[in-house]
Structures are given as C-alpha cells and as structure tokens.
Motif scaffolding. Structure first.
Motif, PDB file in Angstrom:
ATOM      1  N   GLU A  67      45.844  40.746  33.145  1.00 61.90           N
ATOM      2  CA  GLU A  67      46.537  41.995  33.473  1.00 61.90           C
ATOM      3  C   GLU A  67      46.700  42.117  34.992  1.00 61.90           C
ATOM      4  N   PRO A  68      47.800  42.712  35.469  1.00 60.07           N
ATOM      5  CA  PRO A  68      48.056  42.806  36.917  1.00 60.07           C
ATOM      6  C   PRO A  68      46.898  43.424  37.688  1.00 60.07           C
ATOM      7  N   CYS A 115      40.160  50.404  29.962  1.00 54.92           N
ATOM      8  CA  CYS A 115      39.048  49.459  30.025  1.00 54.92           C
ATOM      9  C   CYS A 115      39.274  48.481  31.165  1.00 54.92           C
ATOM     10  N   GLY A 116      38.207  48.162  31.868  1.00 55.92           N
ATOM     11  CA  GLY A 116      38.258  47.167  32.926  1.00 55.92           C
ATOM     12  C   GLY A 116      36.951  46.401  32.986  1.00 55.92           C
ATOM     13  N   MET A 117      36.872  45.456  33.900  1.00 56.90           N
ATOM     14  CA  MET A 117      35.658  44.659  34.058  1.00 56.90           C
ATOM     15  C   MET A 117      34.807  45.205  35.196  1.00 56.90           C
ATOM     16  N   THR A 118      33.505  45.067  35.059  1.00 55.13           N
ATOM     17  CA  THR A 118      32.582  45.423  36.128  1.00 55.13           C
ATOM     18  C   THR A 118      32.661  44.358  37.226  1.00 55.13           C
TER      19      THR A 118
END
Length: 442
Positions: A67-68, A115-118
């Motif tokens: 994802e961008p 939602c995203g990554m830590t």
C-alpha cells in the motif's frame, strides 16, 4: 423352497447393505484425524500449527507493504479472506487485535477503521527484503533446477508462483525477478496468452541432487572412499518415529528392496518409465525429495505439488505415494490443506539447518500473542494519517499480552486461539484413509 429363497434373498440384501456401509465408512469418512491420531508425529504437528499462524500474519504484512502509505481500511481486507484463510463469522479486526506488536488499528474522523504496521513490523519487513535479496541467487538456482526436472524444461509461471514463499522468492517475482537471470531462464508466452518460465541453458553441475551431494560429502568426511555407495543404489535417509516400529518390522523387507533399487535421478528423462512400476515410484520419490530440499522449511503444501504431476512425471495418486514412504516423508493433515515434510531435515520440532529466512520467520512468530482485553479505539485528528499508532499500542497493552506458546495438548489444539480451528478439520480423504488404517492395524 420358496420361503428359503426369500429368506436367502433378504439375508443377501441385508449383508450387501451392511458391507456397503462398512466400505463407505472406511473409505469416505470426512475425518482422517479420527484414524491417524496414533500415527501422528507430535513434533511435526507443532511445526504445522505455528507456521499456519505465521503465514496469515506474513500475508497481511506483505499486503500492507504494497500500500502507498502502508495502511489499509479494515473493511478492504474482506476481499482477502480466502488468502488470509479466515472464514466467517470470524472478524478480521479481532484477528488483528490479537497481534498488537505487529498491527495497529485506529479510526479516522469518519469512523472508518484502518490498519497499519507497528515500527517493529516495518523493521521486520525491511529485514525480510535484505534477506530475500541475499537469497536471490540461491533461489534462482533452485528455480533453474526445478525447470531441469520438468519434461519440457519449462513450467507455467502461474504454477511456480504457488511456491514463491517456499522458495524464498521476492514479492515482485512475476514482474521483475524472473527477468533478472536471463542466463538461466526466460519468460515465453503461448498463443493463448499463458506465460511459461523456460530453461535457457542446462547446467550439469546443478543436475547433481542434494542426496548425491550429501552422500559424496559424507564419504569424503570419513576419509574412506571404499565405503562410498554406488550411485545406482543410493538409499534415501529414513527416520521413523517411535510408534512406527511395528510398521517397519512388518514392511522391512519391502522397504529394504525399495532402498536397494537403482537410484533414478529426477534430472533424467522419465518419459519411458511405466506408470505404477517400482522404477516409476522410485524416481517420483527422488523428485519429491529433491523438491523438498529446495524449500526453506523442507515442507510443502500437497495441493501445490499436485499441479506438477504431468510436468514432473509424477503419479496420479501422489498422496498414496507419500504415505507409503512414511520413513522419508511425513504428511500432516492439520488444517484444510495437507502438508508434507522431509523427515530427515527435522530433529524433533526444529529444523536441523535453518536458513536466514526461517530465522526471520521465527522473529515474526516471537511477536505473535494475545491482547489481554479490547481497548477503546481512539479517533485520529489527522484523517488517514498513521501518526497516532503509537498511542494505541502502549506499554500497558504489551504487558497484558502473553506470548505465543506452541504446545499441542491431547485434543491437538494450540494455546493461541487460531480462529480456523473450529472449521478446518473436515475434508474428503478417500484412499488416504485406507492407507492410514492399514498402518494402524499393523
């Protein structure tokens, strides 16, 4: 006489009915686990369970990486349920909350859940990229040798893509990676638009199997070349679990005969072999043995193997062959897909030789765990900006989250609450069940 014939007719019909019921119960039960509990290898079932969890996590991490801004609305993940292998009614958001050290959730001003990554997860993805780049040349060798084993020295690109993670290939495998090694292979397209990966040049040094290499290195290490076994009768390493002793005792003569047969290299032309013959099976085992050696975990999903039966000259009933040679392979039936292991590559539940990609996956596994309780999601004041992530995963939350402990109890489940456990036990097994039953009765 008439009464006697009627009685015989009713008896015959009743016998046929019960016989048919018994045969159907033995061969078409949808729970192979009920027959094979005594024949499970506990340590390898542990391996299956822990990587089944990690595969879901890694898929989501790779998806976010593409994802961008490395964030995505949680509702968009509904389109990836099949790839994540998360059936309804399990909620994807609940699955993400169980791994707060890797995934962060927040709502924007419109109430949309993202939602995203830590930071830890982002660092892991950078590490993965470096490890894959270092592994690229070795992966190219394995793909080339895969092509060398095929009948026409080419394979559909779509089928090879199934082995991307198993071979340690990069995310851009189909777009860029396949064009980086023109000295080994090239992409060709047929008139109907199907893309194939085709061998460019034959490398005789790569036509030596891993089994042959180990045999040579073992004798060279001993310093006694007179002990070197003839390549024509090179045996496969056998590793039977303790509860298979009776199986080995009853079938020892047949196993020894199979081991002493001529070793047929998987790189040799096999089109002249008769399907169903011992020579045909011997080569098929050699192909499987070599292919599993190419994988980073020495393990494959059997569904992917069946795609190459024609290209690799493999038997139609591949599962029967794998179960028959249980000292070389182990088939785990946990989940909706069967997995086959190369038994010699494992000591208990641990790989004997771990490549950097396996070590990286173990790092990911170490960050998988529970969220002690659901926390109220905060509302971001920056729309879709991901800067509020650090507020959601606090030190308090980390202290409430327990680490994953991979322990299979008597019922065969993990401490980790894998949402698939309730739905993944049933499948039609047919003749597989017969083979397991034969072993259990021995």
């Amino acid at each position: 006489m008439v009464m006697c014939n009627r009685w015989l007719g009713r008896t015959r019909d009743r016998y046929c009915y019960h016989s048919e019921f018994l045969i159907r119960w033995m061969t078409t039960s949808r729970r192979v686990q009920d027959r094979s509990k005594k024949k499970r290898v506990h340590d390898l079932e542990v391996v299956t369970e822990k990587w089944k969890i990690v595969s879901k996590i890694i898929y989501l991490m790779e998806l976010l990486k593409q994802e961008p801004e490395m964030v995505i609305p949680v509702r968009s993940l509904e389109n990836h349920r099949r790839q994540i292998n998360l059936p309804r009614p399990h909620r994807i958001s609940d699955f993400l909350r169980k791994t707060p050290k890797l995934f962060e959730l927040y709502k924007d001003q419109k109430g949309v859940l993202w939602c995203g990554m830590t930071p830890k997860a982002e660092d892991l993805m950078e590490q993965q990229q470096r490890v894959i780049e270092d592994h690229a040349d070795k992966a190219a060798e394995y793909v080339t040798r895969f092509l060398m084993m095929s009948v026409e020295k080419r394979l559909p690109l779509e089928k090879i893509a199934h082995f991307r993670r198993d071979f340690g290939l990069s995310l851009d495998f189909r777009v860029h990676w396949v064009h980086k090694y023109p000295q080994h292979f090239k992409v060709v397209k047929t008139l109907d638009g199907i893309e194939f990966l085709e061998l460019v040049s034959w490398n005789p040094e790569w036509a030596i199997t891993e089994l042959e290499k180990k045999a040579v290195s073992g004798v060279a290490g001993s310093g006694n070349e007179s002990e070197f076994p003839s390549m024509l009768s090179l045996p496969f390493p056998l590793k039977f679990p303790s509860n298979y002793k009776r199986v080995y005792r009853y079938y020892a003569e047949k196993i020894q005969h199979f081991q002493e047969m001529s070793y047929l290299s998987p790189y040799a032309d096999a089109r002249g072999l008769k399907a169903g013959s011992l020579e045909f099976d011997k080569r098929a085992v050699a192909v499987m043995h070599e292919l599993l050696n190419f994988t980073i975990e020495k393990r494959l999903v059997t569904d992917h193997l069946t795609h190459f039966r024609w290209e690799l000259v493999m038997p139609q009933k591949l599962m029967r062959l794998l179960l028959k040679h249980c000292g070389i392979f182990y088939v785990s039936e946990r989940g909706k897909r069967f997995s086959v292991f190369l038994t010699e590559a494992y000591e208990g539940s641990e790989l004997i030789e771990k490549c950097p990609l396996v070590l990286w996956k173990e790092k990911v596994l170490g960050l998988v765990g529970y969220r002690g309780r659901k926390k109220k999601l905060e509302v971001s004041s920056e729309g879709s900006d991901a800067e509020c992530y650090d507020d959601l995963v606090s030190d308090q939350c980390d202290s409430e989250m327990g680490e994953l402990h991979v322990n299979i109890d008597q019922t065969g489940t993990l401490d980790y609450e894998d949402p698939l456990h309730g739905d993944d036990l049933e499948m039609d097994v047919g003749e597989i069940a017969q083979t397991y039953r034969k072993f259990e009765n021995s």
